[in-house]
Scaffold this active site. Structure first.
Site, PDB file in Angstrom:
ATOM      1  N   ASN A  23       0.587  -1.234   0.041  1.00  0.00           N
ATOM      2  CA  ASN A  23      -0.050  -0.022   0.018  1.00  0.00           C
ATOM      3  C   ASN A  23       0.954   1.271  -0.020  1.00  0.00           C
ATOM      4  OD1 ASN A  23       0.620  -0.622   2.542  1.00  0.00           O
ATOM      5  ND2 ASN A  23      -1.095   0.179   3.513  1.00  0.00           N
ATOM      6  N   LYS A  37      12.314  -7.974   0.739  1.00  0.00           N
ATOM      7  CA  LYS A  37      11.435  -8.544   0.011  1.00  0.00           C
ATOM      8  C   LYS A  37      10.077  -7.506  -0.103  1.00  0.00           C
ATOM      9  CE  LYS A  37       7.867 -10.845   0.782  1.00  0.00           C
ATOM     10  NZ  LYS A  37       7.003  -9.877  -0.188  1.00  0.00           N
ATOM     11  N   PRO A  38      10.026  -6.754  -1.103  1.00  0.00           N
ATOM     12  CA  PRO A  38       8.767  -6.112  -1.606  1.00  0.00           C
ATOM     13  C   PRO A  38       7.601  -6.985  -1.628  1.00  0.00           C
ATOM     14  CG  PRO A  38      10.122  -5.963  -3.202  1.00  0.00           C
ATOM     15  CD  PRO A  38      10.978  -6.885  -2.327  1.00  0.00           C
ATOM     16  N   ALA A  39       6.505  -6.308  -1.586  1.00  0.00           N
ATOM     17  CA  ALA A  39       5.129  -6.824  -1.855  1.00  0.00           C
ATOM     18  C   ALA A  39       5.120  -7.533  -3.235  1.00  0.00           C
ATOM     19  CB  ALA A  39       3.969  -6.153  -1.593  1.00  0.00           C
ATOM     20  N   ARG A  90      -7.300   8.934   2.730  1.00  0.00           N
ATOM     21  CA  ARG A  90      -5.785   8.751   2.377  1.00  0.00           C
ATOM     22  C   ARG A  90      -5.478   7.194   1.769  1.00  0.00           C
ATOM     23  NH1 ARG A  90      -0.689   8.302   6.050  1.00  0.00           N
ATOM     24  NH2 ARG A  90       0.967   8.751   4.770  1.00  0.00           N
ATOM     25  N   CYS A 106      -2.912   1.154   7.025  1.00  0.00           N
ATOM     26  CA  CYS A 106      -3.488   0.700   8.477  1.00  0.00           C
ATOM     27  C   CYS A 106      -3.643   1.714   9.529  1.00  0.00           C
ATOM     28  CB  CYS A 106      -2.022   0.038   9.096  1.00  0.00           C
ATOM     29  SG  CYS A 106      -0.591   0.980   9.062  1.00  0.00           S
ATOM     30  N   GLU A 166     -10.259  -5.063   9.791  1.00  0.00           N
ATOM     31  CA  GLU A 166      -9.802  -3.745   8.771  1.00  0.00           C
ATOM     32  C   GLU A 166     -10.803  -3.850   7.597  1.00  0.00           C
ATOM     33  OE1 GLU A 166      -5.493  -2.194   8.838  1.00  0.00           O
ATOM     34  OE2 GLU A 166      -5.472  -4.491   9.042  1.00  0.00           O
ATOM     35  N   SER A 202       1.253  10.417  10.463  1.00  0.00           N
ATOM     36  CA  SER A 202       2.355  10.077  10.006  1.00  0.00           C
ATOM     37  C   SER A 202       3.283  11.031   9.544  1.00  0.00           C
ATOM     38  CB  SER A 202       2.321   9.126   8.621  1.00  0.00           C
ATOM     39  OG  SER A 202       1.457   8.239   8.579  1.00  0.00           O
TER      40      SER A 202
END
Length: 488
Positions: free
Chosen positions: A161, A184-186, A288, A294, A391, A451
């Protein structure tokens, strides 16, 4: 439309694994496809790493660790500073790349590139502030010397995300601390990380410090690396369910962990709140990243005396949001990441409606190609509804009412999660009281976005372990060593 070519930004990214400073195909030349969620069309094919490729990446990280740890802190910081500048120089093309693979509108993607770059700028400054201590022993016969050292080779796992920012939030402090990495990226959004690896190499990051392995078999790749024993730190951002499995695996080698897991953020609006400001904050906290965050507001609790007005104003704002492919001018709501995400959001809304919730706007998918769901507002959502405890990860705002402060807090805290909560009130004492009683790692007080690279990000309960960003973010990648000095 962006002036940067879509085909150009995709073709410019190296599609192979990045191991030991070299681009290399996956063993067996296996590949996986990267898809545009707005159209369902394939953007490109990239290397699909195997467990053997993962071991090769860990070998490279282990081999580079000692030399990298010995690099001067200022030098590590300067690499990060150059990378910050390079990200900002290439903001437009990197944003387009992100929009193509993830779906978020270009304006948001540009914002994420700037946010991602801030982690490099912040930790460039933190690299030279790693400190320790010196003290006389209480009995006067010795001295205490305390120092901080890199934890060692790290395994980093990032979600789809925020494909750039979640990478820099981990890579930045690891570089500053003197740690090497395997990341390790998604599977859904690997292109941003591959582009980032190339940028870091251009900025002088030594071979083997950062190793990138893309794969369609995350568990098969990561578990052997955890059980190997040479990696000493795992930092994961993703679902709580996967986080639990990783913690179990890490127990075998007592591996240091950081976990940024799921959220179920409450959004409290008290009777004295500035409603226009609360609606503005609700739009930020809910919409957003299309709600795929999350930190997204998941449960709106509004005092009964202002609930109708708040619901009306929020519905008007949600109804006016343009939906479409993120590369199109004026689009605010892009596609969800994949068909599974659409199915889950649809199920949650249907479940709430069946239990008595009223749909004020939205509540359906959008016809045509791509994974689009209408911005949705529901009222009268009962606690038994699944979206009260799960969620949502989509553009859905469920509203319930409360009468007392205690009632609002009881509802807000009635969850296994504890990442962030939002509070709108103009009563200073209530603001402090509610913020302190809210069982979350972060609170947005009259603010819809929390954030910030300079602030500690993380949750309590089953929302995670540790903090990222801020002055404490680098501590997650450092070990404290105590040296007892005698003979004095």
């Amino acid at each position: 439309m962006s002036t940067v070519s879509e085909a150009g930004v995709v073709s410019a990214v190296n599609k192979e694994l990045f191991i030991g400073g070299k681009w290399t195909p996956a063993s067996g030349n296996a590949t996986l496809e990267v898809t545009d969620p707005a159209t369902g069309e394939t953007l490109c094919a990239i290397s699909d790493g195997s467990p053997q490729d993962g071991v090769a990446a860990l070998d490279a990280a282990v081999a580079a660790q000692d030399e990298w740890a010995a690099h001067a802190p200022r030098e590590r910081g300067e690499i990060l500073r150059r990378a910050y500048e390079k990200l900002m120089e290439r903001q437009e093309e990197l944003a387009l790349l992100m929009t193509l693979e993830m779906g978020k509108p270009l304006a948001e993607a540009k914002g994420e590139i700037a946010y991602a770059a801030e982690f490099f700028r912040w930790f460039a400054e933190e690299a030279v502030r790693i400190d320790g201590g010196y003290a006389v022993a209480p009995n006067g016969t010795g001295r205490f010397l305390v120092t901080k050292q890199p934890v060692g080779p790290c395994l980093l796992i990032t979600p789809w995300n925020f494909p750039m920012a979640m990478g820099t939030r981990k890579i930045g402090p690891a570089i500053a601390a003197g740690c090497t990495m395997v990341i390790k990226p998604a599977e859904q959004t690997p292109l941003s990380m591959l582009a980032l690896a190339e940028i870091l190499a251009e900025c002088g990051l030594p071979d083997g410090v950062l190793n990138v392995v893309t794969t369609s078999d995350a568990g098969g790749l990561i578990e052997p690396l955890i059980r190997d024993g040479r990696a000493r730190k795992l930092s994961f951002t993703g679902s709580t369910a996967v986080g639990r499995k990783l913690l179990e695996q890490c127990a075998g080698t007592v591996m240091r962990t950081s976990m940024e897991l799921g959220g179920n953020a409450p959004f409290l609006v008290f009777e004295d709140a500035d409603l226009d400001a609360a609606v503005d904050g609700a739009m930020q906290a809910k919409m957003r990243n299309i709600g795929e965050a999350c930190t997204a507001a998941n449960r709106f609790y509004v005092h009964s005396s202002v609930a109708d007005e708040f619901s009306r104003k929020l519905t008007e704002r949600m109804e006016g949001l343009p939906i479409g492919r993120g590369t199109e001018d004026g689009v605010v709501v892009g596609p969800l990441i994949d068909s599974d995400a659409i199915a889950k959001v649809s199920e949650l809304v249907a479940d709430a409606a069946q239990r008595g919730a009223k749909v004020l706007t939205g509540g359906a998918t959008v016809d045509g190609p791509g994974n689009f769901y209408q911005p949705t507002v529901l009222t009268g959502v009962p606690w038994e509804a699944r979206m009260s405890s799960e969620e949502i990860f989509g553009p859905v705002a469920p509203i319930s009412t409360f009468e007392t402060e205690d009632e609002a807090l009881a509802a807000a805290n009635n969850t296994e999660y504890g990442l962030v909560g939002y509070v709108y009130t103009q009563d200073l004492t209530r603001a402090i009281r509610v913020s302190e009683r809210m069982e979350t790692g972060m609170v947005g007080l009259n603010q819809g976005v929390v954030s910030n690279a300079a602030a500690p990000f993380g949750g309590v309960k089953q929302s995670g372990l540790g903090r990222e960003g801020g002055s404490v973010g680098i501590d997650e990648f450092l070990e404290t060593k105590y040296i007892a000095i005698g003979g004095l």
